[in-house]
Design a protein around this motif. Structure first.
Motif, PDB file in Angstrom:
ATOM      1  N   SER A 120      40.362  60.205  36.319  1.00 51.71           N
ATOM      2  CA  SER A 120      39.900  59.355  35.505  1.00 51.71           C
ATOM      3  C   SER A 120      40.734  58.776  34.313  1.00 51.71           C
ATOM      4  O   SER A 120      40.938  57.421  34.154  1.00 51.71           O
ATOM      5  CB  SER A 120      38.612  59.617  34.773  1.00 51.71           C
ATOM      6  OG  SER A 120      38.279  58.714  33.866  1.00 51.71           O
ATOM      7  N   GLY A 121      41.618  59.608  34.099  1.00 54.30           N
ATOM      8  CA  GLY A 121      42.751  59.428  33.091  1.00 54.30           C
ATOM      9  C   GLY A 121      44.006  58.791  33.528  1.00 54.30           C
ATOM     10  O   GLY A 121      44.632  58.110  32.873  1.00 54.30           O
ATOM     11  N   ALA A 122      44.394  59.478  34.676  1.00 54.31           N
ATOM     12  CA  ALA A 122      45.741  59.079  35.280  1.00 54.31           C
ATOM     13  C   ALA A 122      45.739  57.923  35.922  1.00 54.31           C
ATOM     14  O   ALA A 122      46.838  57.221  36.184  1.00 54.31           O
ATOM     15  CB  ALA A 122      46.246  60.266  36.074  1.00 54.31           C
ATOM     16  N   ILE A 123      44.493  57.360  36.623  1.00 53.62           N
ATOM     17  CA  ILE A 123      44.866  56.409  37.463  1.00 53.62           C
ATOM     18  C   ILE A 123      45.242  54.972  37.225  1.00 53.62           C
ATOM     19  O   ILE A 123      46.208  54.243  37.519  1.00 53.62           O
ATOM     20  CB  ILE A 123      43.434  56.225  38.363  1.00 53.62           C
ATOM     21  CG1 ILE A 123      43.672  55.011  39.301  1.00 53.62           C
ATOM     22  CG2 ILE A 123      42.527  55.754  37.477  1.00 53.62           C
ATOM     23  CD1 ILE A 123      42.823  55.152  40.566  1.00 53.62           C
ATOM     24  N   SER A 124      44.818  54.790  35.743  1.00 51.33           N
ATOM     25  CA  SER A 124      45.156  53.418  35.179  1.00 51.33           C
ATOM     26  C   SER A 124      46.697  53.614  34.846  1.00 51.33           C
ATOM     27  O   SER A 124      47.392  52.471  34.831  1.00 51.33           O
ATOM     28  CB  SER A 124      44.370  52.957  34.064  1.00 51.33           C
ATOM     29  OG  SER A 124      44.317  54.074  33.146  1.00 51.33           O
ATOM     30  N   VAL A 125      47.047  54.597  34.202  1.00 53.93           N
ATOM     31  CA  VAL A 125      48.328  54.788  33.966  1.00 53.93           C
ATOM     32  C   VAL A 125      49.541  54.734  34.966  1.00 53.93           C
ATOM     33  O   VAL A 125      50.537  54.068  34.827  1.00 53.93           O
ATOM     34  CB  VAL A 125      48.591  56.104  33.343  1.00 53.93           C
ATOM     35  CG1 VAL A 125      49.958  56.273  32.787  1.00 53.93           C
ATOM     36  CG2 VAL A 125      47.799  56.275  31.667  1.00 53.93           C
ATOM     37  N   LYS A 137      54.221  43.570  45.198  1.00 53.90           N
ATOM     38  CA  LYS A 137      53.257  44.424  46.231  1.00 53.90           C
ATOM     39  C   LYS A 137      52.018  44.385  45.365  1.00 53.90           C
ATOM     40  O   LYS A 137      52.129  45.067  44.339  1.00 53.90           O
ATOM     41  CB  LYS A 137      53.620  45.806  46.753  1.00 53.90           C
ATOM     42  CG  LYS A 137      55.011  45.747  47.537  1.00 53.90           C
ATOM     43  CD  LYS A 137      55.405  47.335  48.092  1.00 53.90           C
ATOM     44  CE  LYS A 137      56.509  47.117  48.969  1.00 53.90           C
ATOM     45  NZ  LYS A 137      56.534  46.270  49.880  1.00 53.90           N
ATOM     46  N   PRO A 138      50.764  44.559  45.982  1.00 50.77           N
ATOM     47  CA  PRO A 138      49.551  44.644  45.324  1.00 50.77           C
ATOM     48  C   PRO A 138      49.289  46.058  45.016  1.00 50.77           C
ATOM     49  O   PRO A 138      49.525  47.059  46.047  1.00 50.77           O
ATOM     50  CB  PRO A 138      48.446  44.021  46.290  1.00 50.77           C
ATOM     51  CG  PRO A 138      49.196  43.134  47.343  1.00 50.77           C
ATOM     52  CD  PRO A 138      50.426  43.711  47.456  1.00 50.77           C
ATOM     53  N   ILE A 139      48.662  46.176  43.764  1.00 47.49           N
ATOM     54  CA  ILE A 139      48.142  47.926  43.501  1.00 47.49           C
ATOM     55  C   ILE A 139      46.681  47.338  43.342  1.00 47.49           C
ATOM     56  O   ILE A 139      46.118  46.979  42.458  1.00 47.49           O
ATOM     57  CB  ILE A 139      48.759  47.931  42.135  1.00 47.49           C
ATOM     58  CG1 ILE A 139      50.217  47.757  42.080  1.00 47.49           C
ATOM     59  CG2 ILE A 139      48.642  49.489  42.054  1.00 47.49           C
ATOM     60  CD1 ILE A 139      51.214  48.489  42.921  1.00 47.49           C
ATOM     61  N   TRP A 140      45.989  48.216  44.505  1.00 49.55           N
ATOM     62  CA  TRP A 140      44.550  48.482  44.192  1.00 49.55           C
ATOM     63  C   TRP A 140      44.207  49.778  43.723  1.00 49.55           C
ATOM     64  O   TRP A 140      44.519  50.810  44.268  1.00 49.55           O
ATOM     65  CB  TRP A 140      43.777  48.037  45.698  1.00 49.55           C
ATOM     66  CG  TRP A 140      44.547  46.721  46.167  1.00 49.55           C
ATOM     67  CD1 TRP A 140      44.610  45.653  45.414  1.00 49.55           C
ATOM     68  CD2 TRP A 140      44.623  46.382  47.454  1.00 49.55           C
ATOM     69  NE1 TRP A 140      44.965  44.765  46.476  1.00 49.55           N
ATOM     70  CE2 TRP A 140      44.981  45.154  47.767  1.00 49.55           C
ATOM     71  CE3 TRP A 140      44.466  47.241  48.633  1.00 49.55           C
ATOM     72  CZ2 TRP A 140      45.244  44.340  48.866  1.00 49.55           C
ATOM     73  CZ3 TRP A 140      44.700  46.396  50.030  1.00 49.55           C
ATOM     74  CH2 TRP A 140      45.085  45.043  50.049  1.00 49.55           C
ATOM     75  N   ASP A 141      42.979  49.748  43.055  1.00 55.51           N
ATOM     76  CA  ASP A 141      42.437  51.044  42.586  1.00 55.51           C
ATOM     77  C   ASP A 141      41.106  51.462  43.336  1.00 55.51           C
ATOM     78  O   ASP A 141      40.487  50.390  43.299  1.00 55.51           O
ATOM     79  CB  ASP A 141      42.211  51.283  41.298  1.00 55.51           C
ATOM     80  CG  ASP A 141      43.582  51.371  40.394  1.00 55.51           C
ATOM     81  OD1 ASP A 141      44.749  51.621  41.178  1.00 55.51           O
ATOM     82  OD2 ASP A 141      43.595  51.065  39.389  1.00 55.51           O
ATOM     83  N   CYS A 168      41.417  50.362  34.265  1.00 58.21           N
ATOM     84  CA  CYS A 168      41.941  49.919  35.660  1.00 58.21           C
ATOM     85  C   CYS A 168      41.731  48.453  36.102  1.00 58.21           C
ATOM     86  O   CYS A 168      42.664  47.944  36.331  1.00 58.21           O
ATOM     87  CB  CYS A 168      41.053  50.691  36.706  1.00 58.21           C
ATOM     88  SG  CYS A 168      41.547  52.555  36.834  1.00 58.21           S
ATOM     89  N   TYR A 169      40.681  48.102  35.351  1.00 58.79           N
ATOM     90  CA  TYR A 169      40.267  46.372  35.680  1.00 58.79           C
ATOM     91  C   TYR A 169      41.612  45.682  35.045  1.00 58.79           C
ATOM     92  O   TYR A 169      42.032  44.567  35.523  1.00 58.79           O
ATOM     93  CB  TYR A 169      39.156  46.070  35.297  1.00 58.79           C
ATOM     94  CG  TYR A 169      38.847  44.592  35.684  1.00 58.79           C
ATOM     95  CD1 TYR A 169      38.299  44.183  37.012  1.00 58.79           C
ATOM     96  CD2 TYR A 169      38.789  43.743  34.579  1.00 58.79           C
ATOM     97  CE1 TYR A 169      38.301  42.807  37.111  1.00 58.79           C
ATOM     98  CE2 TYR A 169      38.307  42.198  34.990  1.00 58.79           C
ATOM     99  CZ  TYR A 169      38.151  42.002  36.220  1.00 58.79           C
ATOM    100  OH  TYR A 169      37.834  40.558  36.491  1.00 58.79           O
ATOM    101  N   SER A 170      41.918  46.228  33.962  1.00 56.67           N
ATOM    102  CA  SER A 170      43.224  45.329  33.066  1.00 56.67           C
ATOM    103  C   SER A 170      44.380  45.385  33.657  1.00 56.67           C
ATOM    104  O   SER A 170      45.276  44.530  33.317  1.00 56.67           O
ATOM    105  CB  SER A 170      43.118  45.806  31.645  1.00 56.67           C
ATOM    106  OG  SER A 170      43.678  47.198  31.587  1.00 56.67           O
ATOM    107  N   VAL A 171      44.675  46.617  34.685  1.00 59.06           N
ATOM    108  CA  VAL A 171      45.810  46.371  35.156  1.00 59.06           C
ATOM    109  C   VAL A 171      45.873  46.300  36.630  1.00 59.06           C
ATOM    110  O   VAL A 171      47.208  45.703  37.218  1.00 59.06           O
ATOM    111  CB  VAL A 171      46.825  47.757  34.791  1.00 59.06           C
ATOM    112  CG1 VAL A 171      46.988  47.836  33.157  1.00 59.06           C
ATOM    113  CG2 VAL A 171      45.847  49.246  35.146  1.00 59.06           C
TER     114      VAL A 171
END
Length: 390
Positions: A120-125, A137-141, A168-171
Motif C-alpha cells: 500500500s505504501g510502496a506502489i505509488s512511490v 511507457k504506460p505505468i498501470w497499478d 496511485c491515481y495521482s501518478v
C-alpha cells in the motif's frame, strides 16, 4: 502485448506469482512470451520465500528495508512502506532493468493490496520513479481492495486504502480496481479462497495479452486487438471482467444453414458477455466509463460477424458514452470467452466511500493521539519527584 509485472507486499507478490505461471502457460501452450519480467518486492523475507514461480534470486525477489524492519515487514503502517520504497527505489528499478527482454516491454503493471503496509505504501512511490525514468511507457497499478472483515476489525485498513488509492491515481496512467470480496467463496477455506482469488484476478489478462503476440496466421483474428488498442483504452479508474461458455470441440458437419444453430452460437457469445459484466473486478456502473474494450476468443467456427455485432450492440447499450474498441481471437478450444475492460470511469462509488470514511476517521485519530499524549504527560508529572536510576 508484453508487460513487466511487479508485485509489492504479500498480496502483490502472490498475484505477480500468478502472472509468472501465466507466462509459463503462454510459452508452453502457445509458444509466446507475454511477460518480459516478473518481480516481487517486500519488506518481509518470509513472504518472498513463499512464492513458487518468480525467479528465486535477489534480482527477482527483492527484499527492501532490511535495516529498518529486520526482514519482518512494516506492521501495516503504509507511511513506513512508502519511506522504505523511496530509499530503495533505485535498487528496485535497477533489478527490473536486468530482465533479458526488457526492451520488448509495452507497459508496466504494478500490483499491491491496499490494506497492508508495504504494498500500500510502496506502489505509488515506485510508480512515480518508473514514470520519471520511462516516460514513453504506460505505468498501470492494479490495486486489490480488502475483504469486508478486514475493514470491520481494523480502522487502519480504511485509512491505508484511501491514501493508497489517492496516491496511485495521482501518478499512474491507469488504476485497475479489484474488490477481493466479489471473489469470495463462502464454503472454502481461507487459503483456498486466496489462491483461487489470485488466479481469478490474473486470468482475464491471458487472452488480452496473447492476442497481439500471436504468430500463427490461423489464430490471428479478423480484427486484431494489439498493444496499441489496449494502451489507448486503459486510462484512469479501470475494471476488468471475464466470462466464458462451453463450446463443443468436435462438431458434425451441418448439411444446412439452420437458423437455430446460428442463433445458438450468438447466444453463447452473449452469455459469456453477461458473465464478464457480472464478474467485473469491481461493482460499478458501466455507463460511467468513457473508454471500453472487449475481446471475443473461441474456436474459429463458433465465432461469426453476427456474434461480434451482437456483443458490440450489448456494449454500446451499457456504455453509451464510451469509445469502444474490440477484437476477435480464434484460439480457444471448447469455449467462447469474452474479456471486457471498462476504463476512464467518471465515478466509482467504492472509491468515494473509502475517501469519505477515511476523512471522518482522521479527526478521530488526532483526538485519540492528543488524549494519549495528555495522559502520558500527567503520568510523567506524578513521577517528577522520584529519582531515576539511569
Amino acid at each position: 502485448m508484453k508487460l513487466v509485472v511487479v508485485g509489492l507486499g504479500q498480496c502483490g507478490g502472490r498475484i505477480a506469482d500468478e502472472f509468472a505461471r501465466m507466462n509459463s502457460r503462454a510459452k508452453s501452450h502457445r509458444g509466446m512470451d507475454i511477460i518480459t519480467g516478473v518481480f516481487a518486492v517486500n519488506t518481509d523475507a518470509a513472504d518472498l520465500s513463499g512464492l513458487t514461480s518468480i525467479g528465486n534470486d535477489h534480482r527477482h525477489r527483492i527484499l527492501i528495508g532490511g535495516r529498518k524492519t529486520g526482514g519482518h515487514g512494516v506492521g501495516k503502517i503504509n507511511e513506513v512502506g512508502a519511506e522504505i520504497a523511496r530509499e530503495d527505489a533505485d535498487k528496485i528499478i535497477d533489478a527490473i532493468r536486468t530482465a533479458k527482454k526488457f526492451f520488448e516491454t509495452d507497459a508496466f503493471l504494478l500490483i499491491a493490496g491496499t490494506a497492508g503496509g508495504t504494498g500500500s505504501g510502496a506502489i505509488s512511490v515506485i510508480t512515480q520513479h518508473l514514470k520519471e525514468r520511462y516516460i514513453d511507457k504506460p505505468i498501470w497499478d492494479l490495486l486489490v481492495l480488502p475483504f469486508e472483515h478486514e475493514e470491520s476489525t481494523e480502522e487502519r485498513t480504511v485509512f491505508n486504502v484511501a491514501t493508497c488509492l489517492k496516491s496511485c491515481y495521482s501518478v499512474a496512467d491507469a488504476v485497475f480496481l479489484v474488490d477481493n470480496q466479489r471473489y469470495v467463496r463462502k464454503d472454502s477455506s481461507i487459503q483456498s479462497n486466496i489462491t483461487k482469488i489470485n488466479e481469478m484476478i490474473a486470468e482475464p489478462f491471458y487472452n488480452l495479452l496473447c492476442a497481439g503476440e500471436e504468430k500463427k496466421s490461423k489464430y490471428i483474428g479478423a480484427k486484431l486487438l494489439d498493444a496499441g488498442d489496449i494502451i489507448q483504452t486503459v486510462v484512469g479508474w479501470t475494471v476488468i471482467g471475464y466470462g466464458k461458455t462451453n463450446a463443443p470441440v468436435f462438431k458434425l458437419p451441418s448439411l444446412s444453414n439452420d437458423f437455430r444453430k446460428k442463433g445458438t452460437e450468438i447466444q453463447k457469445g452473449i452469455h459469456a458477455m453477461d458473465e464478464a459484466i457480472s464478474e467485473l473486478s469491481l461493482k460499478c456502473n458501466p455507463a460511467d466509463s468513457r473508454r471500453a474494450l472487449y475481446l471475443v476468443s473461441g474456436p474459429a467456427k463458433e465465432m461469426n460477424m453476427d456474434m461480434v455485432k451482437e456483443i458490440g450492440d450489448y456494449m454500446r447499450d451499457i456504455a453509451p458514452e464510451a469509445i469502444i474498441r474490440n477484437g476477435d481471437y480464434p484460439r480457444e478450444k471448447g469455449s467462447v470467452d469474452v474479456t471486457v475492460l471498462l476504463s476512464e470511469l467518471a465515478d466509482v462509488d467504492k472509491v468515494r466511500d473509502y475517501y469519505i470514511r477515511s476523512s471522518d476517521l482522521i479527526p478521530e485519530f488526532k483526538k485519540r493521539q492528543e488524549n494519549t499524549e495528555g495522559k502520558l504527560k500527567a503520568l510523567d508529572d506524578f513521577s517528577k519527584d522520584i529519582p531515576s536510576l539511569l
